[in-house]
Design an enzyme around this catalytic site. Structure first.
Site, PDB file in Angstrom:
ATOM      1  CB  CYS A  71      -0.840   0.144   0.948  1.00  0.00           C
ATOM      2  SG  CYS A  71      -2.019  -1.199   1.329  1.00  0.00           S
ATOM      3  NE  ARG A  86       4.545   1.885  -0.268  1.00  0.00           N
ATOM      4  CZ  ARG A  86       5.620   1.647   0.590  1.00  0.00           C
ATOM      5  NH1 ARG A  86       6.683   1.935  -0.138  1.00  0.00           N
ATOM      6  NH2 ARG A  86       5.376   1.243   1.583  1.00  0.00           N
ATOM      7  CD1 TRP A  94      -0.113  -6.095  -3.365  1.00  0.00           C
ATOM      8  CD2 TRP A  94      -0.012  -6.758  -1.116  1.00  0.00           C
ATOM      9  NE1 TRP A  94       0.297  -7.620  -3.158  1.00  0.00           N
ATOM     10  CE2 TRP A  94       0.228  -7.997  -1.845  1.00  0.00           C
ATOM     11  CE3 TRP A  94      -0.537  -6.906   0.430  1.00  0.00           C
ATOM     12  CZ2 TRP A  94       0.655  -9.120  -1.292  1.00  0.00           C
ATOM     13  CZ3 TRP A  94       0.094  -8.309   0.963  1.00  0.00           C
ATOM     14  CH2 TRP A  94       0.439  -9.331   0.329  1.00  0.00           C
ATOM     15  CG  ASN A 103       1.725   0.924   4.158  1.00  0.00           C
ATOM     16  OD1 ASN A 103       1.532  -0.312   3.985  1.00  0.00           O
ATOM     17  ND2 ASN A 103       2.906   1.310   4.011  1.00  0.00           N
ATOM     18  N   GLY A 104      -0.391  -0.803   6.376  1.00  0.00           N
ATOM     19  CA  GLY A 104      -0.128  -1.680   7.680  1.00  0.00           C
ATOM     20  C   GLY A 104      -1.113  -2.505   7.894  1.00  0.00           C
ATOM     21  CD  GLU A 128      17.536 -12.486  -8.009  1.00  0.00           C
ATOM     22  OE1 GLU A 128      17.035 -12.995  -7.022  1.00  0.00           O
ATOM     23  OE2 GLU A 128      17.236 -11.524  -8.593  1.00  0.00           O
ATOM     24  CE  LYS A 136      14.255 -10.979 -10.220  1.00  0.00           C
ATOM     25  NZ  LYS A 136      14.635 -10.232  -9.120  1.00  0.00           N
ATOM     26  CD  GLU A 189      10.434 -11.258  -9.083  1.00  0.00           C
ATOM     27  OE1 GLU A 189       9.667 -10.844  -8.047  1.00  0.00           O
ATOM     28  OE2 GLU A 189      11.615 -11.104  -8.997  1.00  0.00           O
ATOM     29  CG  HIS A 230      20.193 -36.819  -4.412  1.00  0.00           C
ATOM     30  ND1 HIS A 230      20.510 -38.061  -3.931  1.00  0.00           N
ATOM     31  CD2 HIS A 230      21.102 -35.904  -4.768  1.00  0.00           C
ATOM     32  CE1 HIS A 230      21.905 -37.938  -3.972  1.00  0.00           C
ATOM     33  NE2 HIS A 230      22.349 -36.699  -4.499  1.00  0.00           N
ATOM     34  CE  LYS A 273      11.277  -2.489  -5.726  1.00  0.00           C
ATOM     35  NZ  LYS A 273      12.145  -3.562  -6.536  1.00  0.00           N
TER      36      LYS A 273
HETATM   37  C1  F6R Z   1      12.188  -9.947  -6.091  1.00  0.00           C
HETATM   38  C2  F6R Z   1      12.134  -9.090  -5.152  1.00  0.00           C
HETATM   39  C3  F6R Z   1      11.653  -9.564  -3.607  1.00  0.00           C
HETATM   40  C4  F6R Z   1      12.637  -8.769  -2.794  1.00  0.00           C
HETATM   41  C5  F6R Z   1      12.079  -9.030  -1.346  1.00  0.00           C
HETATM   42  C6  F6R Z   1      12.603  -8.485  -0.304  1.00  0.00           C
HETATM   43  O1  F6R Z   1      12.508  -9.458  -7.337  1.00  0.00           O
HETATM   44  O2  F6R Z   1      12.368  -7.971  -5.405  1.00  0.00           O
HETATM   45  O3  F6R Z   1      12.143 -10.983  -3.674  1.00  0.00           O
HETATM   46  O4  F6R Z   1      13.990  -8.908  -2.695  1.00  0.00           O
HETATM   47  O5  F6R Z   1      10.760  -8.772  -1.158  1.00  0.00           O
HETATM   48  O6  F6R Z   1      12.621  -6.967  -0.487  1.00  0.00           O
HETATM   49  P1  F6R Z   1      13.805  -5.747   0.364  1.00  0.00           P
HETATM   50  O7  F6R Z   1      14.971  -6.042  -0.335  1.00  0.00           O
HETATM   51  O8  F6R Z   1      13.040  -4.574  -0.039  1.00  0.00           O
HETATM   52  O9  F6R Z   1      13.688  -6.251   1.931  1.00  0.00           O
END
Ligand code: F6R
Length: 612
Positions: free
Chosen positions: A2, A27, A76, A102-103, A484, A488, A491, A507, A607
Site C-alpha cells: 500500500c 507498492r 495491496w 498502510n500496515g 535468483e 526473476k 515472478e 535426488h 514492491k
Molecule cells: C524479487 C524481489 C523480492 C525482494 C524481497 C525483499 O524480485 O524484489 O523478492 O527482494 O521482497 O525486499 P527488500 O529487499 O526490500 O527487503
C-alpha cells in the site's frame, strides 16, 4: 504494501495526489482512492477497484474533484478482497473523517465488535475502517480531533502509516506512523506526506522521516510534529540527492528494462566512492579492526532476492574471512532460536528497508545481543535507522517490483564488506585482495558489454517463452545465482521454475525432466565446471534443452555439450555472479514480454512487503 500520499497547498489536490499514487503503484495496485476536502463540496471520497487508471477515469484525471487538501491511497489487499468498498480512503459513518492506511491493525476485530455494539455500522471488510470509526467515536465525545487521534493510537495494535482528513479541520490533515514508512515533504507554500519520496519528488526534495509514535499536523504553511506524548518535536530535514527523472521510465517501455540497463552505473556509484588507493574504505562504518576481530560468526538475514544476495555472500564471505557465515530467511530467523551473541554480526539486506520480516528479524537479533549492520537502498528507511550500522547501496529509486539494480548493488557491497573485514582479520592474501579490487573497478564496464547486445537472449526468450516449467541448475556460486534467475523468471512471467544445486537434481527432481524441458545451466564457477558439465549431460540424456551461461574463457568448451551458450566476461571468481545474473534478468524480461505479462507490476506482488 500500500502507498499513501497527502497534499495541502494552493493548487488543486486531486491531480497531485493521482500523480503521487502513480509513483506509488509499485507498492500495491489492486485499487486506489482519494479523499479531498473543499469548502463548497465538503469531504469527497472517490475510490475504485483496479489500477489507478480507473480512478483517473472516474475523476477526469482529478480535475473534477475540487479542493486543495487531500489524501490518497493505492492498495495491496490484506483484509478483504480488492473491491470498491474495501478500497481506501475509509469514511466514518458520520462522514466526518476519512482515513488512508498502510500496515495492519491487528486488534481490529475486537475494536469493530465494540463499535458495532455501540450501533456503528461498517461498510468494508478491512482492518482500516476501525480507525475511521473509532476516531469519530472519540471525536463525538471530546470534540478535539488531535486528542481523538492520540486515543485511537493508544487503542490500536499493529503497524500503520496513517493519513487522516477531518471535515472540521479545513486547512490541515493529520499523519501518524508506527512500523510503516511515512515521510513529510516541505514544498513552497505546500506540504506533503508520502510512503516513499518518489511520490513527491516532482514537488520537493526537502523531506523529514517520521519516527514511530509521532503524529504530524500538516498544513500548507508548515508541519508540526509531536511525539507519542504529544510534545512538539523538531524534525531534521534531509535533501534527496536524486531528481524526478530517476523515477521515470526515460524512454524505456518498462521500469524493469530501464533498471537492468542502469546496473553498470548503479554499481559504479556503489563501488567507486568506497575505493581509495586500491583499498576498500567505509567511512560510514563505525567499526574498529578490533570490533571486526571480535566477531566469531556472521549471519546474513533477508527475504527474496536480497536473501539470494546473502546466499552468494555466504560462499564469498566464508572464503574471504574463514569464519562461519550463516544465511537465513528473515521470516525464519525471527521465529527461530538463532545462536547469536555480542560476538555475532548479523547483516540484514533490504532494498526497501521496510520489509516487515527483515525488520522483525533485526529487532530479534538486537534483543539477543547481536551486533547489526544493514545493507539498504532506501535512505532513511526503518531498517536503515534501526540497525547499529548502515551501508547504503545508492542504486537510486527502484520502481519495478522485480529487483535488478538493487540486487546487483547489494551483491557488490557485500563483496566489498567481505574484503574490508578480511583486511582487518588478515584472512586474505594481499595479491588476492588487489585482484578483487581491480576487478571491482572493471566490473561496470564488463556489465556494459553484456548489456550492449541482448539480441541472442531475446531470440532464446522467443524460443522458450511458452514452456510451462523451467529449471535452473548450478553449483556453489552458480547455485546461488540460479536461485535468483529462477525467482526473476517465475515472478514476472508466471512460468513455474525451480532452482537446484546441480548435484542435487538426481535426488528426486530429475524425474520432472522430459523431452524438451528447458534447463538453464549456470557454469560460471570454474572450479566445478567439469562437475556442472556432467550434470548437463545427465539432463540432456533425459531430453532436456540446455541454455547455459558461462564465462568467455569456458564458452568454447561448454559449446561441445550445450546447444545454447551465453558467455559473460571473465572476472574474479567471487564477482562472477555480478555478471552471470545479467543474462538471467534479460531472459526473464523478454520471456515475460513475449507472454504479455505486466512486467513492472506482476500479479499478487508488491514492491515493499510490510506484512508477514
Ligand atoms: C524479487 C524481489 C523480492 C525482494 C524481497 C525483499 O524480485 O524484489 O523478492 O527482494 O521482497 O525486499 P527488500 O529487499 O526490500 O527487503
Amino acid at each position: 504494501m500500500c502507498g499513501i500520499v497527502g497534499f495541502v497547498g494552493q493548487e488543486q489536490a486531486a491531480p497531485i495526489l493521482l500523480d503521487g499514487l502513480e509513483k506509488l503503484e509499485y507498492r500495491g495496485y489492486d485499487s486506489a482512492g482519494i479523499a479531498v476536502l473543499s469548502e463548497s463540496k465538503g469531504l469527497q471520497v472517490k475510490k475504485a477497484k483496479g489500477r489507478l487508471q480507473v480512478l483517473r477515469g472516474l475523476t477526469g484525471d482529478g480535475r473534477d474533484v475540487e479542493g486543495t487538501l487531500g489524501i490518497g491511497h493505492t492498495r495491496w489487499a490484506t483484509h478483504g478482497e480488492p473491491s470498491d468498498l474495501n478500497s481506501h480512503p475509509h469514511l466514518s459513518s458520520g462522514h466526518r473523517i476519512a482515513v488512508v492506511h498502510n500496515g495492519i491493525i491487528e486488534n481490529y476485530v475486537e475494536i469493530r465488535e465494540f463499535l458495532q455494539s455501540q450501533g456503528i455500522p461498517f461498510q468494508s471488510e478491512t482492518d482500516t475502517e476501525v480507525v475511521a470509526q473509532l476516531l469519530e467515536y472519540y471525536y463525538d465525545r471530546c470534540g478535539d480531533i488531535m486528542a481523538s487521534v492520540y486515543r485511537v493510537l493508544a487503542r490500536i495494535e499493529g503497524a500503520y502509516a496513517l493519513g487522516i482528513l477531518c471535515r472540521d479541520l479545513p486547512d490541515a490533515f493529520i499523519a501518524a506512523r508506527k512500523d510503516a514508512p511515512l515521510l513529510l515533504g516541505y514544498g513552497q507554500g505546500c506540504s506533503f506526506i508520502a510512503s516513499d519520496v518518489t511520490a513527491i519528488i516532482k514537488h520537493t526534495r526537502e523531506v523529514a522521516y517520521m519516527e514511530d509514535g509521532e503524529v504530524a499536523l500538516v498544513k500548507a504553511g508548515g508541519i508540526q510534529v509531536f511525539n507519542a506524548m504529544g510534545q512538539p518535536v523538531e524534525k531534521e530535514h534531509h535533501t534527496v540527492d536524486w531528481d524526478v527523472s530517476a523515477a521515470e521510465k526515460g524512454g524505456f517501455p518498462h521500469f524493469m528494462l530501464k533498471e537492468i540497463m542502469e546496473q553498470p552505473e548503479a554499481v559504479r556509484k556503489t563501488v567507486s566512492p568506497r575505493l581509495k588507493d586500491g583499498r576498500v574504505h567505509f567511512e560510514e562504518l563505525k567499526l574498529t579492526a578490533e570490533d571486526i576481530r571480535s566477531f566469531s560468526r556472521f549471519f546474513i538475514v533477508a527475504c527474496g532476492s536480497s536473501y539470494h544476495v546473502g546466499m552468494v555472500g555466504k560462499y564469498n564471505l566464508e572464503r574471504l574471512l574463514r569464519r562461519p557465515v550463516d544465511v537465513m530467511l528473515a521470516s525464519e530467523f525471527r521465529y527461530a532460536d538463532p545462536l547469536v551473541d555480542e560476538h555475532t554480526l548479523v547483516i540484514f539486506i533490504s532494498q526497501s528497508g521496510e520489509t516487515l520480516d527483515t525488520m522483525a528479524a533485526l529487532r530479534r537479533a538486537k534483543a539477543l545481543g547481536a551486533r547489526t549492520l544493514a545493507i539498504v537502498n532506501v535512505v532513511g528507511s526503518s531498517i536503515a535507522r534501526e540497525a547499529d550500522q548502515v551501508l547504503y547501496t545508492w542504486a537510486g529509486p527502484e520502481i519495478a517490483v522485480a529487483t535488478t539494480k538493487a540486487y546487483s548493488t547489494q551483491l557488490v557491497l557485500l563483496d566489498m564488506l567481505g574484503l574490508f573485514f578480511a583486511q582487518a582479520l588478515g584472512s586474505v592474501e594481499e595479491e588476492e585482495y588487489a585482484r578483487i579490487v581491480s576487478e571491482l573497478q572493471a566490473l561496470p564496464a564488463k556489465m556494459e558489454t553484456v548489456l550492449a547486445d541482448t539480441e541472442r537472449i531475446k531470440y532464446l526468450a522467443s524460443r522458450y517463452f511458452n514452456h510451462s516449467s523451467i529449471f535452473f541448475i548450478g553449483r556453489n556460486l552458480d547455485y546461488a545465482l540460479g536461485l535468483e534467475g529462477s525467482l526473476k523468471l517465475k515472478e514476472i512471467s508466471y512460468i513455474h521454475s525451480e532452482a537446484y544445486a546441480a548435484g542435487e537434481l538426481k535426488h528426486g527432481t530429475i524425474s520432472l525432466i522430459e523431452k524438451g524441458t528447458l534447463v538453464v545451466a549456470l557454469c560460471c564457477y570454474a572450479p566445478l565446471f567439469e562437475k556442472s558439465v556432467s550434470n548437463i549431460v545427465e539432463v540432456k540424456a533425459r531430453g532436456a534443452d540446455i541454455l547455459a551461461v558461462t564465462t568467455e574463457s569456458l564458452a568454447a568448451e561448454l559449446g561441445k555439450t550445450a546447444e545454447n551458450v551465453l558467455p559473460v566476461p571473465d572476472t574474479h571468481l567471487l564477482l562472477q555472479p555480478s555478471l552471470g545474473v545479467l543474462p538471467l534478468q534479460i531472459f526473464a524480461y523478454y520471456v515475460a514480454l513475449q507472454r504479455g505479462c505486466d512486467i513492472d507490476k506482476p500479479r499478487n506482488l508488491a514492491k515493499s512487503v510490510t506484512v508477514e
